[in-house]
Design an enzyme around this catalytic site. Structure first.
Site, PDB file in Angstrom:
ATOM      1  N   HIS A  60       0.863  -1.186   0.000  1.00 26.35           N
ATOM      2  CA  HIS A  60       0.000   0.000   0.000  1.00 26.35           C
ATOM      3  C   HIS A  60       0.896   1.230   0.000  1.00 26.35           C
ATOM      4  O   HIS A  60       2.135   1.109  -0.043  1.00 26.35           O
ATOM      5  CB  HIS A  60      -0.958  -0.034   1.197  1.00 26.35           C
ATOM      6  CG  HIS A  60      -0.267  -0.314   2.510  1.00 26.35           C
ATOM      7  ND1 HIS A  60       0.646   0.553   3.066  1.00 26.35           N
ATOM      8  CD2 HIS A  60      -0.336  -1.371   3.359  1.00 26.35           C
ATOM      9  CE1 HIS A  60       1.087   0.069   4.213  1.00 26.35           C
ATOM     10  NE2 HIS A  60       0.517  -1.106   4.417  1.00 26.35           N
TER      11      HIS A  60
ATOM     12  N   HIS B  70       4.037   1.269   2.293  1.00 25.39           N
ATOM     13  CA  HIS B  70       5.220   0.578   1.753  1.00 25.39           C
ATOM     14  C   HIS B  70       5.872   1.427   0.659  1.00 25.39           C
ATOM     15  O   HIS B  70       7.097   1.547   0.594  1.00 25.39           O
ATOM     16  CB  HIS B  70       4.826  -0.763   1.132  1.00 25.39           C
ATOM     17  CG  HIS B  70       4.234  -1.755   2.083  1.00 25.39           C
ATOM     18  ND1 HIS B  70       2.921  -2.153   2.013  1.00 25.39           N
ATOM     19  CD2 HIS B  70       4.776  -2.434   3.126  1.00 25.39           C
ATOM     20  CE1 HIS B  70       2.677  -3.050   2.957  1.00 25.39           C
ATOM     21  NE2 HIS B  70       3.786  -3.235   3.651  1.00 25.39           N
TER      22      HIS B  70
ATOM     23  N   LYS C 210       5.105   2.928  11.908  1.00 22.45           N
ATOM     24  CA  LYS C 210       3.874   2.170  12.186  1.00 22.45           C
ATOM     25  C   LYS C 210       4.167   1.000  13.131  1.00 22.45           C
ATOM     26  O   LYS C 210       3.394   0.704  14.029  1.00 22.45           O
ATOM     27  CB  LYS C 210       3.299   1.684  10.854  1.00 22.45           C
ATOM     28  CG  LYS C 210       2.275   0.598  10.939  1.00 22.45           C
ATOM     29  CD  LYS C 210       0.937   1.187  11.208  1.00 22.45           C
ATOM     30  CE  LYS C 210      -0.204   0.210  11.104  1.00 22.45           C
ATOM     31  NZ  LYS C 210       0.095  -1.187  11.092  1.00 22.45           N
ATOM     32  N   ASP C 211       5.302   0.318  12.878  1.00 23.34           N
ATOM     33  CA  ASP C 211       5.713  -0.795  13.736  1.00 23.34           C
ATOM     34  C   ASP C 211       6.842  -0.291  14.640  1.00 23.34           C
ATOM     35  O   ASP C 211       7.996  -0.688  14.501  1.00 23.34           O
ATOM     36  CB  ASP C 211       6.159  -1.977  12.877  1.00 23.34           C
ATOM     37  CG  ASP C 211       5.024  -2.505  12.025  1.00 23.34           C
ATOM     38  OD1 ASP C 211       4.242  -3.314  12.517  1.00 23.34           O
ATOM     39  OD2 ASP C 211       4.897  -2.060  10.863  1.00 23.34           O
TER      40      ASP C 211
ATOM     41  N   SER D 222      -2.510  -0.387   6.476  1.00 26.59           N
ATOM     42  CA  SER D 222      -2.013  -1.704   6.871  1.00 26.59           C
ATOM     43  C   SER D 222      -2.512  -2.723   5.865  1.00 26.59           C
ATOM     44  O   SER D 222      -3.629  -2.597   5.347  1.00 26.59           O
ATOM     45  CB  SER D 222      -2.544  -2.058   8.261  1.00 26.59           C
ATOM     46  OG  SER D 222      -2.420  -3.445   8.484  1.00 26.59           O
TER      47      SER D 222
HETATM   48  P1  AMP Z   1       4.788  -5.233   6.546  1.00 30.16           P
HETATM   49  O1  AMP Z   1       4.609  -5.591   5.109  1.00 30.16           O
HETATM   50  O2  AMP Z   1       3.505  -4.996   7.277  1.00 30.16           O
HETATM   51  O3  AMP Z   1       5.734  -6.161   7.261  1.00 30.16           O
HETATM   52  O4  AMP Z   1       5.494  -3.816   6.547  1.00 30.16           O
HETATM   53  C1  AMP Z   1       6.693  -3.603   5.847  1.00 30.16           C
HETATM   54  C2  AMP Z   1       7.242  -2.262   6.245  1.00 30.16           C
HETATM   55  O5  AMP Z   1       6.307  -1.241   5.911  1.00 30.16           O
HETATM   56  C3  AMP Z   1       7.504  -2.149   7.751  1.00 30.16           C
HETATM   57  O6  AMP Z   1       8.709  -1.441   7.969  1.00 30.16           O
HETATM   58  C4  AMP Z   1       6.308  -1.366   8.226  1.00 30.16           C
HETATM   59  O7  AMP Z   1       6.549  -0.639   9.413  1.00 30.16           O
HETATM   60  C5  AMP Z   1       6.079  -0.431   7.061  1.00 30.16           C
HETATM   61  N1  AMP Z   1       4.703   0.063   7.072  1.00 30.16           N
HETATM   62  C6  AMP Z   1       3.571  -0.664   7.239  1.00 30.16           C
HETATM   63  N2  AMP Z   1       2.493   0.155   7.257  1.00 30.16           N
HETATM   64  C7  AMP Z   1       2.964   1.418   7.109  1.00 30.16           C
HETATM   65  C8  AMP Z   1       2.346   2.709   7.057  1.00 30.16           C
HETATM   66  N3  AMP Z   1       1.023   2.860   7.169  1.00 30.16           N
HETATM   67  N4  AMP Z   1       3.143   3.785   6.886  1.00 30.16           N
HETATM   68  C9  AMP Z   1       4.492   3.645   6.777  1.00 30.16           C
HETATM   69  N5  AMP Z   1       5.130   2.464   6.814  1.00 30.16           N
HETATM   70  C10 AMP Z   1       4.383   1.361   6.980  1.00 30.16           C
END
Ligand code: AMP
Length: 279
Positions: free
Chosen positions: A34, A37, A149-150, A185
């Site tokens: 999204h 990312h 976010k995390d 998310s």
């Molecule tokens: P994930 O695919 O959920 O493991 O996230 C991959 C990366 O994208 C991680 O570093 C997350 O913290 C970041 N991320 C997820 N959601 C967001 C968001 N809404 N804004 C910025 N970064 C994000």
């Protein structure tokens, strides 16, 4: 954009990139991409010559098998988005490429693993450190980009890098939100329209806490925030904490950085969000 599914082919290609003097920026993800990312990819493009994005739904960080099973995996759409975002390399390995059968190890990163998210998702950060350690060794990035976010994950990975002396700079990137405030998310697609509306209480409460933080009213803010979230239909609060931004212990007057963090289930979907109260 080049796509690799084996670590050998990725490593061979990246060796050529490094030999040509180019820097590598890395954005690890679990896919279902999204704008959050894509904002990380954009920052990586600004900082580095070559951008590597990994998409790997890491089984060892899921403590709930149902969550792993239903995690979205729209790889064709993701590939298209990465091409549009001008990522240079996609690394998209399968589970067997990343883990040997019955691979059992984890790094002891101390108490960070057990606080907040760690309490509600036992073992989660063991899986995160495992996969990030492996990915960093495969990609050997100059810079790696992670979302605020995390927030706790960023601290965990900082600890991993420190403990293992990994030569990588970590960059924390701002949270991207929907126009209505909901933090983006990959799990948001599981929310019905009603659930999405109820979920807005999380970002609204965080904003309220930020607006009403006077530098020392930690307990009052926390209690009122909990009350606001508990009053919302369909939202089961797991925690709302006003924490020291470095240790994630409850914040106090000496905390240089203060962060409010929330986790809640909306229907069957678990959401997290946070806001910096003092940075
Ligand atoms: P994930 O695919 O959920 O493991 O996230 C991959 C990366 O994208 C991680 O570093 C997350 O913290 C970041 N991320 C997820 N959601 C967001 C968001 N809404 N804004 C910025 N970064 C994000």
């Amino acid at each position: 954009m080049k796509t690799f599914i084996t670590k050998q082919s990725l490593a061979a290609y990246l060796q050529l990139i490094r030999a040509s003097g180019k820097t590598i920026g890395f954005v690890p993800t679990m896919g279902a991409l999204h704008q959050g990312h894509l904002s990380l990819i954009e920052l990586a493009r600004q900082h580095n010559d070559v951008v590597v994005c990994s998409i790997f739904v890491n089984p060892t960080q899921f403590n709930d098998p149902k969550d792993l099973e239903k995690y979205p995996r729209p790889i064709a759409a993701d590939t298209h988005l990465l091409q549009q975002a001008k990522a240079d390399i996609l690394f998209n390995p399968g589970v067997k490429e990343m883990y040997d059968d019955n691979e059992q190890w984890h790094l002891n990163i101390g108490e960070l693993e057990h606080l907040l998210e760690g309490k509600f998702r036992p073992g989660h950060y063991q899986g995160v450190t495992q996969v990030v350690y492996k990915l960093f060794n495969m990609v050997k990035p100059d810079t790696a980009f992670f979302g605020q976010k995390d927030y706790q994950q960023f601290l965990v990975i900082s600890k991993l890098v420190e403990l293992m002396n990994m030569p990588v700079e970590l960059v924390m990137c701002p949270i991207k939100r929907e126009d209505d405030g909901l933090a983006m998310s990959s799990r948001n697609i599981h929310l019905s329209a009603d659930e999405h509306r109820h979920a807005l209480v999380l970002s609204k409460t965080l904003n309220w806490a930020k607006a009403n933080f006077d530098g020392s009213n930690f307990d009052v803010l926390q209690k009122e925030a909990e009350r606001m979230i508990n009053a919302e239909d369909g939202v089961a609060l797991e925690y709302f904490e006003i924490a020291d931004g470095g240790t994630l212990h409850p914040a106090d007057a000496a905390s240089k950085k203060v962060v409010a963090l929330v986790a809640a289930k909306v229907g069957k979907t678990r959401l997290i969000d946070n806001v910096l109260l003092r940075s």
